[in-house]
Motif scaffolding. Structure first.
Motif, PDB file in Angstrom:
ATOM      1  N   GLU A 190       0.848  -0.869   0.054  1.00 18.56           N
ATOM      2  CA  GLU A 190      -0.203   0.080  -0.333  1.00 18.56           C
ATOM      3  C   GLU A 190       0.710   0.942   0.085  1.00 18.56           C
ATOM      4  O   GLU A 190       0.025   2.345   0.364  1.00 18.56           O
ATOM      5  N   GLY A 191       2.243   0.612  -0.353  1.00 21.20           N
ATOM      6  CA  GLY A 191       2.754   3.016  -0.149  1.00 21.20           C
ATOM      7  C   GLY A 191       2.878   2.610   1.323  1.00 21.20           C
ATOM      8  O   GLY A 191       3.721   3.473   1.175  1.00 21.20           O
ATOM      9  N   VAL A 192       3.098   2.242   2.459  1.00 16.55           N
ATOM     10  CA  VAL A 192       2.802   2.595   3.196  1.00 16.55           C
ATOM     11  C   VAL A 192       4.893   2.254   4.114  1.00 16.55           C
ATOM     12  O   VAL A 192       5.188   1.210   3.695  1.00 16.55           O
ATOM     13  N   VAL A 193       5.571   2.974   4.894  1.00 14.80           N
ATOM     14  CA  VAL A 193       6.596   3.079   5.426  1.00 14.80           C
ATOM     15  C   VAL A 193       5.952   2.249   6.900  1.00 14.80           C
ATOM     16  O   VAL A 193       6.062   2.901   7.834  1.00 14.80           O
ATOM     17  N   PRO A 194       6.817   0.849   7.146  1.00 13.40           N
ATOM     18  CA  PRO A 194       6.805   0.445   8.095  1.00 13.40           C
ATOM     19  C   PRO A 194       8.636   1.626   8.988  1.00 13.40           C
ATOM     20  O   PRO A 194       9.675   0.815   8.539  1.00 13.40           O
ATOM     21  N   VAL A 195       7.448   1.453  10.898  1.00 13.61           N
ATOM     22  CA  VAL A 195       9.002   2.484  11.105  1.00 13.61           C
ATOM     23  C   VAL A 195       8.904   0.625  12.452  1.00 13.61           C
ATOM     24  O   VAL A 195       8.386   1.152  13.240  1.00 13.61           O
ATOM     25  N   VAL A 196      10.272   0.256  12.078  1.00 15.68           N
ATOM     26  CA  VAL A 196      10.493  -0.550  12.809  1.00 15.68           C
ATOM     27  C   VAL A 196      11.313  -0.438  14.369  1.00 15.68           C
ATOM     28  O   VAL A 196      12.297  -0.007  14.075  1.00 15.68           O
ATOM     29  N   THR A 197      10.533  -0.803  15.154  1.00 17.92           N
ATOM     30  CA  THR A 197      11.580  -0.945  16.216  1.00 17.92           C
ATOM     31  C   THR A 197      13.083  -1.749  15.946  1.00 17.92           C
ATOM     32  O   THR A 197      12.742  -3.038  15.543  1.00 17.92           O
ATOM     33  N   GLY A 198      13.812  -1.137  16.137  1.00 17.25           N
ATOM     34  CA  GLY A 198      15.052  -2.002  16.456  1.00 17.25           C
ATOM     35  C   GLY A 198      15.316  -2.556  17.276  1.00 17.25           C
ATOM     36  O   GLY A 198      14.832  -2.347  18.427  1.00 17.25           O
ATOM     37  N   GLY A 214      23.006  -2.213  20.993  1.00 15.78           N
ATOM     38  CA  GLY A 214      23.477  -1.793  19.651  1.00 15.78           C
ATOM     39  C   GLY A 214      23.042  -3.140  19.010  1.00 15.78           C
ATOM     40  O   GLY A 214      23.221  -2.548  17.751  1.00 15.78           O
ATOM     41  N   GLY A 215      21.795  -3.848  19.283  1.00 16.27           N
ATOM     42  CA  GLY A 215      21.376  -4.152  18.281  1.00 16.27           C
ATOM     43  C   GLY A 215      19.994  -4.237  16.819  1.00 16.27           C
ATOM     44  O   GLY A 215      20.031  -4.410  16.074  1.00 16.27           O
ATOM     45  N   SER A 216      20.489  -2.935  16.670  1.00 18.99           N
ATOM     46  CA  SER A 216      19.674  -2.466  16.685  1.00 18.99           C
ATOM     47  C   SER A 216      19.421  -2.191  14.666  1.00 18.99           C
ATOM     48  O   SER A 216      19.603  -2.109  14.017  1.00 18.99           O
ATOM     49  N   ASP A 217      21.141  -2.242  14.848  1.00 23.30           N
ATOM     50  CA  ASP A 217      22.000  -2.889  13.169  1.00 23.30           C
ATOM     51  C   ASP A 217      21.356  -4.193  12.968  1.00 23.30           C
ATOM     52  O   ASP A 217      21.305  -4.396  11.743  1.00 23.30           O
ATOM     53  N   TYR A 218      21.991  -4.855  14.148  1.00 23.03           N
ATOM     54  CA  TYR A 218      21.322  -6.290  13.660  1.00 23.03           C
ATOM     55  C   TYR A 218      20.093  -6.387  13.051  1.00 23.03           C
ATOM     56  O   TYR A 218      19.202  -7.443  12.526  1.00 23.03           O
ATOM     57  N   GLU A 277      28.651 -10.281  13.441  1.00 18.70           N
ATOM     58  CA  GLU A 277      27.525 -10.975  13.800  1.00 18.70           C
ATOM     59  C   GLU A 277      26.865 -10.209  13.116  1.00 18.70           C
ATOM     60  O   GLU A 277      25.424 -10.090  12.365  1.00 18.70           O
ATOM     61  N   THR A 278      26.556  -8.782  12.876  1.00 18.68           N
ATOM     62  CA  THR A 278      25.583  -7.882  12.555  1.00 18.68           C
ATOM     63  C   THR A 278      25.198  -7.999  11.374  1.00 18.68           C
ATOM     64  O   THR A 278      24.749  -8.081  10.168  1.00 18.68           O
ATOM     65  N   MET A 279      26.194  -7.942  10.315  1.00 17.73           N
ATOM     66  CA  MET A 279      26.910  -7.968   8.956  1.00 17.73           C
ATOM     67  C   MET A 279      25.690  -9.390   8.465  1.00 17.73           C
ATOM     68  O   MET A 279      25.796  -9.683   7.769  1.00 17.73           O
ATOM     69  N   ARG A 280      26.330 -10.243   9.557  1.00 21.84           N
ATOM     70  CA  ARG A 280      26.396 -12.039   8.489  1.00 21.84           C
ATOM     71  C   ARG A 280      25.015 -11.897   8.154  1.00 21.84           C
ATOM     72  O   ARG A 280      25.095 -12.917   6.518  1.00 21.84           O
TER      73      ARG A 280
END
Ligand code: ASP
Ligand code: MG
Length: 388
Positions: A190-198, A214-218, A277-280
């Protein structure tokens, strides 16, 4: 075609920062391209929201209830200040204020529970630390809506299914992919941007779980993989992965492109870059990972990919303390360590700079020297000259 953009704590902590986020998102949406946004908790300085949450909880656990109350008052003030600043006296402001109050009540209850027991269980800690992102995501989504962008806050608990170790949980790929498709698919359509909690997910039993500090990058990488995204971009307050720590080597520059392997080597050699681990998830799924500066979006930043077509000999230099008196200085360049001439030139450079080398080693992708701490900066600067 979907992109994932993760905005760090300092990118969402002030009205000006949110304005930047709005511009960046708008720009992407001009092409009517689907986008998922992931956010961290507010990066207040010098202590960020997640650390305030933890401080108050720890104080409550040892009976320091005044300190816990101080943390709560601070958390309330920074969130209310931000929304009042950004939204004024509006319905949005009132609705967000109510959500903040509900979260603060939960915080109170968690603090009381640990005060009674005199200890913090993993479940309570996870629930408590998840509050920061639960506050920030609705704020960012509401801000984007004021900018004419269709946006909706989504809790990471609805998307990321994890293992039972709730403070540093591992995602279950298959279950996460299913939930992501079911929850985000219709929004994106629907063209909505979900804004997700990291930072947060949920165990199969329905408990809040954290992906480690620091897990939001993950989170961004996990969602990128689940969505088969074309790119994951980490928007932060630095211009990318740098050729050296700019606090030590003032002439350090952002590196345009690096391989996942090189970033891992850099992280292991002491550089503060993305955790391997974050990049994996991106690495395994071959999704380009970009790092960009929210406050200077015109700068190229750093692109991390599987293969780098780049003939520069050495990419970056970094160091860590190997005890009180010694520093381990590392010069990184994929595969170039094999070239005898390049390695010889690296040793030569140190000796010309007058650095005392206590031990040295050349590997496939690095050369490494152990030096006395007083020679650490000299070695970093000398080797940085080889990085072009
Ligand atoms: N807010 C969380 C933390 O401080 C996650 C993050 O910022 O990446 O650890
Ligand atoms: Mg971070």
């Amino acid at each position: 075609m979907v992109h994932v953009m993760k905005f760090g704590g300092t990118s969402v902590v002030t009205g000006e920062a949110l304005a930047q986020v709005g511009r960046i998102v708008k720009r992407w949406l001009v092409g009517e391209r689907p986008l998922v946004v992931v956010v961290s908790a507010l990066g207040t300085r010098p202590i960020k929201v997640t650390d305030w949450l933890l401080r108050g909880l720890q104080a409550a656990a040892v009976g320091e209830l005044a300190q816990a109350a101080e943390a709560k008052a601070y958390l309330e003030a920074v969130h209310l200040d931000l929304i009042t600043n950004v939204f004024g006296e509006t319905a949005e402001q009132a609705e967000l204020a109510e959500q903040i109050t509900i979260g603060l009540k939960a915080y109170d209850r968690l603090c009381e529970a640990v005060a009674v027991r005199g200890q913090i269980s993993a479940t309570i800690e996870a629930e408590c630390l998840s509050l920061g992102e639960r506050w920030s995501a609705p704020i960012v989504a509401a801000y984007l809506r004021t900018q004419g962008i269709k946006a909706e806050a989504v809790m990471g608990t609805e998307l990321v299914v994890t293992s039972e170790d709730v403070l540093a949980a591992t995602p279950d790929k298959a279950l996460t992919r299913e939930r992501v498709a079911a929850r985000l698919g219709p929004l994106l359509a629907e063209g909505v941007v979900p804004v997700v909690t990291g930072f947060i997910g949920e165990t199969v039993r329905g408990e809040v779980a954290l992906l480690g500090r620091g897990g939001s990058d993950y989170s961004a990488a996990i969602l990128g993989e689940a969505l088969a995204a074309t790119e994951v971009c980490i928007w932060t307050d630095v211009p990318g992965v740098m050729t050296a720590d700019p606090r030590r080597v003032a002439v350090a520059q952002p590196i345009q492109s690096l391989s996942f392997g090189e970033v891992t080597t850099l992280a292991l050699a002491g550089a503060k870059v993305l955790h391997p681990e974050t990049m994996r998830p991106c690495w395994q799924a071959n999704i380009p990972l970009r790092i960009k500066d929210t406050f200077a979006p015109e700068r190229t930043g750093t692109l991390i990919v599987n293969d780098v077509a780049d003939d520069r000999r050495w990419r970056a230099v970094t160091s860590y303390r190997g005890g009180a008196e010694q520093a381990v200085v590392t010069l990184v360049g994929a595969g170039q360590g094999k070239e005898a001439a390049a390695v010889a030139a690296a040793w030569q450079t140190l000796s010309e700079a007058g650095v005392t080398v206590l031990a040295q080693e050349a590997r496939t992708d690095t050369v490494q020297a152990v030096v006395p701490v007083w020679d650490e900066d000299r070695a970093l600067w000398a080797w940085h000259d080889l990085v072009v």
